[in-house]
Design an enzyme around this catalytic site. Structure first.
Site, PDB file in Angstrom:
ATOM      1  N   VAL A 185       0.808  -1.225   0.000  1.00  0.00           N
ATOM      2  CA  VAL A 185       0.000   0.000   0.000  1.00  0.00           C
ATOM      3  C   VAL A 185       0.843   1.279   0.000  1.00  0.00           C
ATOM      4  O   VAL A 185       0.320   2.376   0.172  1.00  0.00           O
ATOM      5  CB  VAL A 185      -0.979   0.036   1.200  1.00  0.00           C
ATOM      6  N   LYS A 186       2.141   1.156  -0.222  1.00  0.00           N
ATOM      7  CA  LYS A 186       2.977   2.349  -0.176  1.00  0.00           C
ATOM      8  C   LYS A 186       3.036   3.055  -1.552  1.00  0.00           C
ATOM      9  O   LYS A 186       2.562   2.533  -2.550  1.00  0.00           O
ATOM     10  CB  LYS A 186       4.378   1.971   0.297  1.00  0.00           C
ATOM     11  N   THR A 187       3.657   4.232  -1.550  1.00  0.00           N
ATOM     12  CA  THR A 187       3.704   5.082  -2.747  1.00  0.00           C
ATOM     13  C   THR A 187       4.280   4.344  -3.951  1.00  0.00           C
ATOM     14  O   THR A 187       3.844   4.532  -5.084  1.00  0.00           O
ATOM     15  CB  THR A 187       4.563   6.341  -2.455  1.00  0.00           C
TER      16      THR A 187
END
Ligand SMILES: *Cc1c(COP(=O)(O)O)cnc(C)c1O
Length: 396
Positions: A185-187
């Protein structure tokens, strides 16, 4: 925050490169790998983006934190100041190192308040790990100043803030080392992954050795010929994960540009609403804009707002009630002795976290909501969102 929204042909191409050779490991197999070194290329790209001299890719952001701590000599008996608003991984990594997490207060930056570090400083304090939460910066210059003045190691948890800068320098570059996460779910996502960046050759050398069983990586094509100058562990990333991340990392500029545009549109609209204030950003121009965090005048109103926003299809995390991100609900930490398989020896050195009170952090977190900024929103989505937010918040 979500790089997974821009997932497609480029990711598939990088992964196919790896699958076509069958070499899934980042080290060795030089003859068979057809020139593909995805983890290495990822690291070079990350150095290019951040300006860091070295980077080492690991199997997760948590592994990157553990690796960085090992490389910085943080371990048994040391106290490490961390914020109470983060993801549980930050204190988990400190505990895994045998060190003691000590919680400092946060302020309206939603990050460690440099003016409150002195209050938790002891002769055992070895390091400060500020967490640049929700895509933006702590008062990192002042935190660095405090560390320098007190001879403390500064290690940044920038897991949520890839692409964010403070006064032109990338977050993660202000201390001895900085850590990023590339989880789902990170950038930027590798599926699972994380990295340490540093300008210190010695720290870097320990990082790549520690994360690969102590291999010095000097044995040439035969891994068995490597020497093992230190004890290590396996925090290696696979080439498949690195390949996905490499395609994603090349989209970072695009991701941040879209986030900034979408966030600005919402912020412009919300600025007009009475009673709403915003998270303080020490350098607004460096915000990676993964979240729009805002405050209501009271905790009661914030809870009401969270409910009304959810009812209008714009759910916003209310961190004060969240199990994973704020100290108040970390019962598993507060009941450590009974809830952890950690050796009792380690637990005995820890304070009783159930007796720790953080009134200033509570006061900020009680009033704060955050809205995640998505990449896929169209202009029409944004307009609908603004209308829904206005409707939800007018009677609060
Ligand atoms: C995601 C995250 C981590 C850990 O990353 P993983 O890759 O999920 O292990 C650490 N710190 C913060 C603040 C995070 O958000």
């Amino acid at each position: 925050m979500p790089g997974f929204e821009l997932f497609g042909d480029k990711e598939r191409k990088e992964v196919t490169d790896v699958l076509s050779t069958g070499v899934l490991m980042r080290y060795g197999f030089d003859g068979a790998r057809n020139g593909h070194y995805k983890a290495l290329e990822f690291e070079q790209t990350l150095c290019g983006i951040t300006g860091s001299a070295f980077s080492h890719l690991c199997s997760s952001g948590t592994a990157a934190l553990s690796t960085a701590m090992a490389a910085c000599g943080i371990g048994a008996g040391d106290e490490v100041i961390v914020p109470p608003f983060t993801f549980v991984a930050t204190f988990e990594a400190v505990l895994q190192a045998g060190a003691v997490p000590v919680f400092g207060e946060i302020d309206d930056t939603l990050c460690l308040n440099p003016d409150r570090l002195e209050a938790v400083l002891t002769p055992k304090t070895k390091a400060v790990i500020p967490v640049h939460m929700c895509g933006a910066m702590a008062r990192i210059d002042e935190i660095k100043h405090f560390c320098d003045r007190n001879g403390l190691m500064l290690l940044e948890d920038a897991c949520q803030s890839l692409g964010a800068t403070f006064q032109g320098n990338h977050l993660g570059r202000f201390g001895k080392a900085g850590c990023f996460s590339f989880d789902a779910v990170k950038t930027v996502t590798c599926g699972e992954g994380g990295a340490v960046i540093t300008d210190d050759q010695t720290v870097y050398d320990i990082c790549h050795q520690y994360a690969d069983h102590g291999h010095d990586h000097l044995g040439g094509p035969d891994r068995g010929a490597d020497d093992h100058p230190i004890l290590g562990i396996n925090y290696r990333i696979s080439e498949l994960n690195a390949a996905v991340g490499l395609a994603q990392l090349k989209k970072l500029d695009q991701i941040v540009t879209i986030q900034r545009k979408n966030k600005q549109a919402l912020k412009d609209a919300m600025t007009k609403l009475p009673g709403i204030s915003f998270r303080h950003l020490p350098d607004p121009s460096g915000d990676s804009a993964t979240f729009l965090s805002f405050m209501l005048p009271t905790g009661e109103k914030a809870r009401q707002a969270a409910k009304a926003l959810a009812e209008n299809q714009v759910p916003c995390p209310y961190w004060y009630d969240n199990n994973w991100h704020y100290f108040r609900k970390w019962d598993h930490l507060k009941n450590m002795i009974s809830a952890s398989p950690m050796p009792a020896q380690l637990c005995r050195n820890l304070p009783d976290y159930s007796k720790i009170h953080l009134p200033e952090s509570d006061a900020v977190m009680k009033r704060t909501l955050s809205m995640q900024i998505m990449l896929s929103w169209t202009d029409q989505d944004l307009e609908q969102r603004v209308a829904a937010i206005e409707k939800a918040l007018t009677n609060i």
